[in-house]
Design a protein around this motif. Structure first.
Motif, PDB file in Angstrom:
ATOM      1  N   SER A  92      -9.750   8.215   6.343  1.00 46.57           N
ATOM      2  CA  SER A  92      -9.323   8.148   4.939  1.00 46.57           C
ATOM      3  C   SER A  92     -10.526   7.936   4.024  1.00 46.57           C
ATOM      4  O   SER A  92     -10.621   8.530   2.938  1.00 46.57           O
ATOM      5  CB  SER A  92      -8.306   7.010   4.794  1.00 46.57           C
ATOM      6  N   TYR A 112      -3.739  13.384   0.538  1.00 48.82           N
ATOM      7  CA  TYR A 112      -3.585  13.218   1.994  1.00 48.82           C
ATOM      8  C   TYR A 112      -2.155  13.627   2.361  1.00 48.82           C
ATOM      9  O   TYR A 112      -1.193  13.007   1.923  1.00 48.82           O
ATOM     10  CB  TYR A 112      -3.777  11.731   2.287  1.00 48.82           C
ATOM     11  N   HIS A 122      -3.281   3.117  -0.726  1.00 43.53           N
ATOM     12  CA  HIS A 122      -3.820   3.939   0.357  1.00 43.53           C
ATOM     13  C   HIS A 122      -2.722   4.218   1.405  1.00 43.53           C
ATOM     14  O   HIS A 122      -2.076   3.276   1.892  1.00 43.53           O
ATOM     15  CB  HIS A 122      -4.939   3.210   1.092  1.00 43.53           C
ATOM     16  N   GLY A 123      -2.584   5.468   1.804  1.00 45.70           N
ATOM     17  CA  GLY A 123      -1.599   5.823   2.833  1.00 45.70           C
ATOM     18  C   GLY A 123      -1.822   5.084   4.139  1.00 45.70           C
ATOM     19  O   GLY A 123      -0.863   4.689   4.811  1.00 45.70           O
ATOM     20  N   SER A 136       0.728   2.709   6.152  1.00 50.78           N
ATOM     21  CA  SER A 136       1.001   3.055   7.556  1.00 50.78           C
ATOM     22  C   SER A 136       0.752   1.892   8.501  1.00 50.78           C
ATOM     23  O   SER A 136       1.303   1.865   9.610  1.00 50.78           O
ATOM     24  CB  SER A 136       0.112   4.230   7.984  1.00 50.78           C
ATOM     25  N   PHE A 151       2.453  12.044   4.981  1.00 49.82           N
ATOM     26  CA  PHE A 151       2.503  11.313   3.704  1.00 49.82           C
ATOM     27  C   PHE A 151       3.322  12.155   2.735  1.00 49.82           C
ATOM     28  O   PHE A 151       2.853  13.172   2.240  1.00 49.82           O
ATOM     29  CB  PHE A 151       1.084  11.070   3.195  1.00 49.82           C
ATOM     30  N   ILE A 159       6.596   7.928   3.934  1.00 52.38           N
ATOM     31  CA  ILE A 159       5.817   8.283   5.140  1.00 52.38           C
ATOM     32  C   ILE A 159       6.785   8.388   6.300  1.00 52.38           C
ATOM     33  O   ILE A 159       7.680   7.554   6.443  1.00 52.38           O
ATOM     34  CB  ILE A 159       4.767   7.199   5.497  1.00 52.38           C
TER      35      ILE A 159
END
Lengths: 132, 132
Positions: free
Chosen positions: A61, A75, B52-53, B57, B82, B123
């Motif tokens: 990331s 993303y 932030h993904g 997660s 995502f 997600i």
């Protein structure tokens, strides 16, 4: 869209320590003792405390968000295989490489790999990104 | 091996704020301004700063490491799509559910999903774990 080509790549190296792992455990809530408890981890099959796989994976990331392609990226997906443990003090090199570029849309697929200081692959997978 | 059954599940809810995002940006090095810069993010297609993904997660890792199955788990793989942005203040519910169990080895596949307070999937993906 910026200009891209197959094989375009970026990498970053990083050493994780007990402070990083403690911060991530607190942030994520993943307080599994394999990460936090030296005595427990020493008795486990891993033999010592290990860094959270999702913390190590965050290097991908970081590369996407700051280097390739950087600002404007979206993303879309990530696959991760956790192949070997990352121990405290290991120096991990994360590398991403553009392996596929759609012709109809600005969407790229990147091969992702983290290796340790001995060259062993610890994590690999692929990411799909919308490119700026 | 402990006893497991298809459909076994766990969930956790969490609200992410600017302090969480700042900590993750510092920890990971992912300082993309979509996460950190309100003015930049406001002008972007997302319209506001996003989490932030990989931080969101990490809730899957937290469930696996602390609830299902907890101690002794070995994380083998994770896929992530995502699907929608997570904004500051969103309350995210992560849920994992055992959907496949190998008969020859203690390896399970889990469906993974994060939804926001409106019920939208942000997600999803699957995880493969070695089970204690």
């Amino acid at each position: 869209m910026q200009s891209y080509h197959i094989g375009q790549n970026a990498e970053i190296s990083r050493t994780f320590d007990d402070s990083d792992v403690a911060t991530f455990a607190e942030l994520s809530g993943d307080t599994n003792p394999i990460h936090l408890d030296a005595a427990y981890a020493g008795e486990s099959p891993f033999g010592a405390q290990i860094v959270h796989g999702m913390l190590v994976s965050s290097l991908f990331s970081t590369l996407f968000g700051t280097q390739l392609p950087g600002e404007g990226v979206v993303y879309l997906g990530q696959t991760l295989q956790f192949r070997a443990p990352v121990y405290f003090g290991d120096t991990i090199t994360a590398r991403v490489e553009l392996i596929k570029l759609r012709e109809d849309k600005p969407i790229g697929t990147f091969a992702c790999r983290c290796t340790n200081q001995s060259g062993a692959i610890v994590i690999d997978g692929e990411a799909v990104l919308k490119l700026p």
